[in-house]
Design a protein around this motif. Structure first.
Motif, PDB file in Angstrom:
ATOM      1  N   VAL A 165       0.757  -1.281  -0.374  1.00  0.00           N
ATOM      2  CA  VAL A 165      -0.204   0.168   0.096  1.00  0.00           C
ATOM      3  C   VAL A 165       1.084   1.528  -0.347  1.00  0.00           C
ATOM      4  O   VAL A 165       0.887   2.432  -0.730  1.00  0.00           O
ATOM      5  N   LYS A 166       1.700   1.133   1.074  1.00  0.00           N
ATOM      6  CA  LYS A 166       2.376   2.316   1.016  1.00  0.00           C
ATOM      7  C   LYS A 166       3.630   2.563  -0.667  1.00  0.00           C
ATOM      8  O   LYS A 166       3.226   3.568  -0.771  1.00  0.00           O
ATOM      9  N   GLN A 167       4.116   1.374  -0.920  1.00  0.00           N
ATOM     10  CA  GLN A 167       4.407   1.218  -2.506  1.00  0.00           C
ATOM     11  C   GLN A 167       3.860   2.379  -3.644  1.00  0.00           C
ATOM     12  O   GLN A 167       4.258   2.687  -3.913  1.00  0.00           O
ATOM     13  N   ARG A 168       2.810   1.234  -3.265  1.00  0.00           N
ATOM     14  CA  ARG A 168       1.305   1.503  -4.464  1.00  0.00           C
ATOM     15  C   ARG A 168       1.140   3.404  -4.574  1.00  0.00           C
ATOM     16  O   ARG A 168       0.826   4.059  -5.441  1.00  0.00           O
ATOM     17  N   GLU A 170       3.010   5.734  -2.825  1.00  0.00           N
ATOM     18  CA  GLU A 170       4.386   6.688  -3.583  1.00  0.00           C
ATOM     19  C   GLU A 170       4.591   6.424  -4.950  1.00  0.00           C
ATOM     20  O   GLU A 170       5.004   7.514  -6.006  1.00  0.00           O
ATOM     21  N   ALA A 171       4.460   5.042  -5.237  1.00  0.00           N
ATOM     22  CA  ALA A 171       4.172   5.229  -7.089  1.00  0.00           C
ATOM     23  C   ALA A 171       3.459   6.495  -7.837  1.00  0.00           C
ATOM     24  O   ALA A 171       3.122   7.136  -8.886  1.00  0.00           O
ATOM     25  N   ALA A 172       1.867   6.955  -7.183  1.00  0.00           N
ATOM     26  CA  ALA A 172       1.266   7.079  -7.784  1.00  0.00           C
ATOM     27  C   ALA A 172       1.452   8.872  -7.446  1.00  0.00           C
ATOM     28  O   ALA A 172       1.410   9.475  -8.227  1.00  0.00           O
ATOM     29  N   LYS A 173       2.078   8.985  -6.366  1.00  0.00           N
ATOM     30  CA  LYS A 173       2.679  10.652  -6.283  1.00  0.00           C
ATOM     31  C   LYS A 173       3.596  10.983  -7.185  1.00  0.00           C
ATOM     32  O   LYS A 173       3.596  12.146  -7.941  1.00  0.00           O
ATOM     33  N   GLU A 174       5.024   9.879  -7.173  1.00  0.00           N
ATOM     34  CA  GLU A 174       6.076   9.788  -8.768  1.00  0.00           C
ATOM     35  C   GLU A 174       4.957  10.408  -9.638  1.00  0.00           C
ATOM     36  O   GLU A 174       5.997  10.826 -10.073  1.00  0.00           O
ATOM     37  N   ALA A 175       4.206   9.872 -10.165  1.00  0.00           N
ATOM     38  CA  ALA A 175       3.812   9.406 -11.428  1.00  0.00           C
ATOM     39  C   ALA A 175       3.042  10.926 -11.448  1.00  0.00           C
ATOM     40  O   ALA A 175       3.016  11.631 -12.553  1.00  0.00           O
ATOM     41  N   SER A 176       2.266  10.900 -10.409  1.00  0.00           N
ATOM     42  CA  SER A 176       1.652  12.696 -10.666  1.00  0.00           C
ATOM     43  C   SER A 176       2.037  13.841 -10.576  1.00  0.00           C
ATOM     44  O   SER A 176       2.027  14.878 -11.225  1.00  0.00           O
ATOM     45  N   GLU A 188      -4.419  11.995 -13.176  1.00  0.00           N
ATOM     46  CA  GLU A 188      -2.755  10.769 -12.945  1.00  0.00           C
ATOM     47  C   GLU A 188      -2.893  10.073 -11.404  1.00  0.00           C
ATOM     48  O   GLU A 188      -1.792   8.975 -11.682  1.00  0.00           O
ATOM     49  N   TYR A 189      -2.765  10.866 -10.495  1.00  0.00           N
ATOM     50  CA  TYR A 189      -2.326  10.232  -9.354  1.00  0.00           C
ATOM     51  C   TYR A 189      -3.769   8.888  -8.616  1.00  0.00           C
ATOM     52  O   TYR A 189      -2.936   7.840  -9.158  1.00  0.00           O
ATOM     53  N   VAL A 190      -5.356   8.826  -8.954  1.00  0.00           N
ATOM     54  CA  VAL A 190      -6.148   8.114  -8.988  1.00  0.00           C
ATOM     55  C   VAL A 190      -5.926   6.997 -10.105  1.00  0.00           C
ATOM     56  O   VAL A 190      -5.929   6.274 -10.157  1.00  0.00           O
ATOM     57  N   ALA A 191      -5.462   7.168 -11.406  1.00  0.00           N
ATOM     58  CA  ALA A 191      -5.325   6.570 -12.984  1.00  0.00           C
ATOM     59  C   ALA A 191      -4.097   5.378 -11.518  1.00  0.00           C
ATOM     60  O   ALA A 191      -4.509   4.550 -12.278  1.00  0.00           O
ATOM     61  N   THR A 192      -3.258   6.109 -11.369  1.00  0.00           N
ATOM     62  CA  THR A 192      -2.002   5.153 -11.117  1.00  0.00           C
ATOM     63  C   THR A 192      -2.351   4.254 -10.226  1.00  0.00           C
ATOM     64  O   THR A 192      -1.943   3.137  -9.920  1.00  0.00           O
ATOM     65  N   GLN A 193      -2.776   4.827  -9.072  1.00  0.00           N
ATOM     66  CA  GLN A 193      -3.474   3.818  -7.927  1.00  0.00           C
ATOM     67  C   GLN A 193      -4.403   3.036  -8.205  1.00  0.00           C
ATOM     68  O   GLN A 193      -4.557   1.543  -8.071  1.00  0.00           O
ATOM     69  N   ALA A 194      -5.291   2.966  -9.666  1.00  0.00           N
ATOM     70  CA  ALA A 194      -6.629   2.421 -10.080  1.00  0.00           C
ATOM     71  C   ALA A 194      -5.699   0.904 -10.644  1.00  0.00           C
ATOM     72  O   ALA A 194      -5.902  -0.466 -10.458  1.00  0.00           O
ATOM     73  N   THR A 195      -4.636   1.665 -11.445  1.00  0.00           N
ATOM     74  CA  THR A 195      -4.355   0.292 -12.367  1.00  0.00           C
ATOM     75  C   THR A 195      -3.288  -0.736 -11.702  1.00  0.00           C
ATOM     76  O   THR A 195      -3.022  -1.596 -11.809  1.00  0.00           O
ATOM     77  N   LEU A 196      -2.311  -0.185  -9.949  1.00  0.00           N
ATOM     78  CA  LEU A 196      -1.285  -0.953  -9.496  1.00  0.00           C
ATOM     79  C   LEU A 196      -2.346  -1.548  -8.533  1.00  0.00           C
ATOM     80  O   LEU A 196      -1.768  -2.951  -8.382  1.00  0.00           O
ATOM     81  N   THR A 197      -3.695  -1.019  -8.335  1.00  0.00           N
ATOM     82  CA  THR A 197      -4.762  -2.008  -7.665  1.00  0.00           C
ATOM     83  C   THR A 197      -5.056  -3.711  -8.460  1.00  0.00           C
ATOM     84  O   THR A 197      -5.581  -4.473  -7.811  1.00  0.00           O
TER      85      THR A 197
END
Length: 210
Positions: A165-168, A170-176, A188-197
């Motif tokens: 969850v932490k890594q997800r 962080e990855a979403a934050k970095e992408a955004s 971009e933040y929420v889209a990355t969260q959705a894809t990683l989930t």
């Protein structure tokens, strides 16, 4: 006269002999008849007893056979039930993995066929819905794994999940941050969260679910 008397005496003697012979013959006949009846009765009784005994033995044999058949039927029925029950549990366990893989594939297909939004706000709203959908499914999968895994395995997975969850996030934050200050940063933040989930759902089913 002497001759006539002698003749009469001879005749009387012959008659007496004949009468005596007839009486003896009658007595012998009666004796044989009386002796024959008990033998016949005895024979009938013996045969009757034998018949009754045979009938009883036959009935006992039939009862025993029925009991044996009943016991065998009961045993076979119990074995079949046990076997069926065991196979049913195995099939349910095996189908859980297939069930969720099928569900995930259908969800992904639905995402691909979803109507494309044109405005940034609409796209962001769509991605938020996609994220919520996959996150809900992830929680369902996690619940199934709680039932399937041992206490030790579940303890390890729980720690792994926290780290994920932490890594997800962080990855979403970095992408955004690539769109920092822009209108698409939060998208971009929420889209990355959705894809990683979504990817995590597939990973848990493939690696842990039975």
């Amino acid at each position: 006269m002497k001759i006539n008397r002698k003749f009469l005496m001879v005749i009387l003697t012959v008659v007496l002999v004949i009468l005596a012979a007839c009486e003896n013959s009658s007595e012998e006949s009666n004796a044989k008849s009386n002796n024959g009846s008990p033998d016949s009765s005895s024979t009938q009784n013996v045969n009757g007893d034998a018949s009754n005994k045979s009938s009883k033995d036959t009935n006992d044999t039939q009862i025993n056979e029925q009991e044996d058949t009943s016991e065998n039927t009961s045993t076979n029925s119990n074995n079949e039930k046990s076997s069926t029950s065991g196979n049913g549990d195995s099939e349910v366990t095996e189908n859980k993995k297939e069930e969720y893989l099928k569900k995930l594939n259908e969800m992904e297909e639905s995402d691909k066929n979803a109507e494309a939004k044109t405005t940034t706000s609409d796209m962001e709203e769509q991605e938020e819905e996609r994220y919520e959908k996959w996150d809900k499914t992830l929680n369902e999968i996690y619940g199934v794994l709680k039932e399937q895994l041992s206490t030790e395995q579940m303890s390890k997975l729980r720690e792994e999940q926290r780290n994920w969850v932490k890594q997800r996030d962080e990855a979403a934050k970095e992408a955004s941050l690539e769109y920092e200050g822009g209108s698409t940063e939060s998208l971009e933040y929420v889209a990355t969260q959705a894809t990683l989930t979504k990817e995590r759902c597939y990973e848990l089913v493939a690696n842990y679910m039975k």
